[in-house]
Design a protein around this motif. Structure first.
Motif, short mmCIF file in Angstrom:
data_model
loop_
_atom_site.label_atom_id
_atom_site.label_comp_id
_atom_site.label_asym_id
_atom_site.label_seq_id
_atom_site.Cartn_x
_atom_site.Cartn_y
_atom_site.Cartn_z
N THR A 37 0.83 -1.21 0.00
CA THR A 37 0.00 0.00 0.00
C THR A 37 0.87 1.26 0.00
O THR A 37 0.44 2.31 -0.47
CB THR A 37 -0.92 0.03 1.23
N SER A 38 2.10 1.16 0.52
CA SER A 38 2.99 2.31 0.58
C SER A 38 3.45 2.75 -0.81
O SER A 38 3.98 3.87 -0.96
CB SER A 38 4.21 2.00 1.44
N VAL A 39 3.27 1.89 -1.80
CA VAL A 39 3.65 2.27 -3.16
C VAL A 39 2.83 3.47 -3.64
O VAL A 39 3.26 4.23 -4.51
CB VAL A 39 3.48 1.07 -4.13
N LEU A 40 1.65 3.67 -3.03
CA LEU A 40 0.78 4.79 -3.43
C LEU A 40 1.45 6.13 -3.17
O LEU A 40 1.44 7.03 -4.01
CB LEU A 40 -0.55 4.70 -2.69
N LEU A 41 2.03 6.28 -1.96
CA LEU A 41 2.74 7.52 -1.65
C LEU A 41 3.98 7.67 -2.52
O LEU A 41 4.24 8.76 -3.06
CB LEU A 41 3.16 7.56 -0.17
N GLY A 42 4.73 6.58 -2.67
CA GLY A 42 5.95 6.65 -3.47
C GLY A 42 5.67 7.06 -4.89
O GLY A 42 6.37 7.92 -5.46
N TYR A 43 4.63 6.46 -5.49
CA TYR A 43 4.31 6.80 -6.88
C TYR A 43 3.93 8.27 -7.00
O TYR A 43 4.41 8.96 -7.91
CB TYR A 43 3.16 5.93 -7.39
N ASP A 44 3.10 8.76 -6.07
CA ASP A 44 2.70 10.16 -6.13
C ASP A 44 3.90 11.09 -6.00
O ASP A 44 4.02 12.09 -6.71
CB ASP A 44 1.68 10.46 -5.04
N THR A 45 4.82 10.75 -5.07
CA THR A 45 6.01 11.58 -4.87
C THR A 45 6.87 11.61 -6.11
O THR A 45 7.31 12.67 -6.57
CB THR A 45 6.83 11.05 -3.68
N GLY A 46 7.14 10.43 -6.67
CA GLY A 46 8.01 10.35 -7.84
C GLY A 46 7.40 10.99 -9.07
O GLY A 46 8.06 11.76 -9.78
N VAL A 47 6.12 10.70 -9.33
CA VAL A 47 5.50 11.19 -10.57
C VAL A 47 5.32 12.70 -10.54
O VAL A 47 5.44 13.38 -11.56
CB VAL A 47 4.15 10.47 -10.82
#
Length: 519
Positions: A37-47
């Motif tokens: 579920t933490s991939v959601l924050l990571g994706y938003d930060t990176g993108v």
């Protein structure tokens, strides 16, 4: 009584993993799935680091509006983090993870179809709530499911997937940058619906947290989950006994379902125990739990990660595609070194990783600040200074990822007592996101006011304060069960004496119990 003590000591000894012992694959799989579920924050930060380049050009917005757009998702996530603790006590850890995926799905759809700045801001508000839920619940669930032998390894997974998400975001930026201006950034943001749907469905296959089940009086269900997630039958019995004791259920109770008080099962009265009348142990835990999240973000890591294209621009890399490619390397560094940390955390301990990580960040930030200051005051392009700045962004990310990144989530999720754990962790997440939002919403204004080199000198100073905080206040927690944590805290700067006394008492207790059974 003597026999019971001996049995308990024998079982306790079996909790320590033998050299070469295999990890529990079921607990590993559950932790892995929940942490995704933490991939959601990571994706938003990176993108968002790359998308803002095109959003600014398409929507004609100012640098201040960019700061607000980038940083406010962390402020919005405070809402999710604040209510996620109570939500998880009511509906369970597993369904809270599902709820996080659903909320982020809605936010990603709204951002992908945004027609103007305020529509986009509303989409980020919704996505931010989902991020807050995900950040709070993943470490809590993982810590409660994993056995002590690999708890540090498993609770490092959320940071691994944050970094994997960052890397995916960077790759998405580069892939969709070839599309027309009005489509490119919308695809970058909207594609986030895919992981949220997959996660929400996949999590339904996981069991509920055994500690939450005990808090609901469902001892039979908790016993079955513990038997699957423990390294041995003896360990599962010991874990269940410890959880029952922490929940106030008699150890000799063998019923599958027992009656528990509403206050205990639904988290009522927790805020009073945390803030109004905390015991010395709880106060120490609260300070450490808040402090480790504060310093994780106040050292400026999000400014390095999310504004890396701007840092590279200031360093002299002017082409859009070159800057986006350089940021992909940042994502690779974060992911790789976080994976390294997951394998070290249960072998060498939390404190060594934290202190070495923070020390490395201090040196890297000082070198980055020096390089950027030299470039700022030079009239010609200095290739060596550009290389220095790029290498220092990579080393800053690497040192952060090997300790401060994953360890903030590992440490805060394991130190709070059972009844305070969900809300205690939500406070840590709220502080984490508030500080991150503050950093991201002020970075451009800050470097315009004191220069970009000055901004990183400031972050290096904060990192020095973090090292002192970690060294003086954080006890080592490696190898201890969650129920053994609270006695470590309460003496603040004298925790070393407390730890020695606890270890000495444990050795004396083992020796005394062994003497009692001798003929």
């Amino acid at each position: 009584m003597a026999v019971q003590n001996v049995e308990k000591n024998v079982i306790s000894n079996k909790l320590s993993p033998l050299k070469g012992q295999k990890r529990n694959k079921y607990a590993f799989a559950c932790s892995l799935l929940a942490s995704m579920t933490s991939v959601l924050l990571g994706y938003d930060t990176g993108v968002m680091s790359g998308a803002v380049i095109y959003i600014k050009e398409d929507l004609k917005i100012s640098d201040v509006e960019i700061e607000i757009l980038v940083g406010t998702i962390n402020i919005y996530s405070l809402v999710g983090a604040a209510i996620a603790g109570r939500t998880s006590d009511w509906i369970g850890r597993r369904y809270t993870i599902v709820l996080a995926g659903i909320i982020f799905f809605v936010g990603a759809i709204l951002m992908g179809f945004a027609t103007n700045y305020w529509f986009l801001m509303f989409g980020r508000f919704v996505a931010g709530i989902g991020v807050g839920y995900a950040l709070m619940i993943a470490p809590v669930y993982t810590a409660e499911v994993a056995p002590a032998s690999c708890r540090g390894f498993c609770t490092s997974f959320p940071e691994v997937f944050i970094n994997a998400g960052v890397l995916l975001g960077y790759v998405s930026n580069y892939a969709f940058s070839m599309l027309p201006l009005k489509l490119g950034w919308r695809f970058m943001l909207g594609i986030g619906v895919i992981p949220s749907v997959l996660l929400a469905v996949g999590v339904l296959a996981m069991p509920e947290s055994p500690r939450w089940l005990v808090m609901q009086g469902r001892l039979g269900d908790a016993k079955r989950v513990l038997e699957k997630t423990s390294d041995s039958t003896e360990e599962s019995k010991m874990r269940l006994a410890d959880i029952k004791e922490a929940a106030g259920i008699p150890e000799d109770c063998q019923d599958d379902i027992v009656s528990v008080t509403r206050k205990s099962s639904h988290g009522a009265g927790v805020w009073k125990d945390l803030f109004l009348h905390p015991t010395p142990s709880v106060l120490h835990i609260l300070i450490v739990g808040i402090g480790i999240h504060f310093f994780q973000q106040a050292s400026g890591i999000d400014a390095v990660v999310l504004y890396s294209p701007r840092i590279y621009e200031k360093a002299g890399i002017t082409k859009h595609s070159d800057r986006l490619l350089a940021t992909i390397a940042v994502g690779c560094m974060k992911t790789f070194f976080t994976l390294v940390a997951t394998f070290l955390v249960d072998k060498i301990g939390r404190r060594i990783l934290l202190l070495s990580s923070c020390g490395g960040m201090i040196l890297s930030l000082l070198c980055l600040a020096t390089g950027l200051t030299i470039i700022d005051h030079s009239d010609q392009k200095l290739k060596w200074a550009i290389v220095l700045c790029v290498c220092c962004t990579y080393s800053t990310v690497a040192f952060f990822s090997i300790g401060m990144g994953p360890l903030a989530w590992v440490y805060s999720s394991e130190i709070f007592p059972l009844r305070l754990r969900a809300q205690g962790c939500s406070i840590g997440v709220a502080v984490n996101r508030a500080v991150s939002g503050g950093i991201l919403m002020t970075f451009i204004s800050l470097y315009k006011a004191i220069s970009i080199g000055g901004a990183f000198f400031l972050y290096a100073g904060i990192a020095i304060m973090a090292w002192i905080f970690f060294y003086t206040l954080l006890p080592e927690t490696r190898g201890r069960t969650l129920e053994e944590m609270e006695p470590l805290f309460g003496t603040f700067f004298r925790w070393r004496s407390t730890m020695k006394e606890l270890d000495r008492n444990k050795v004396e207790g083992d020796a005394g119990a062994g003497a009692q059974v001798q003929p």
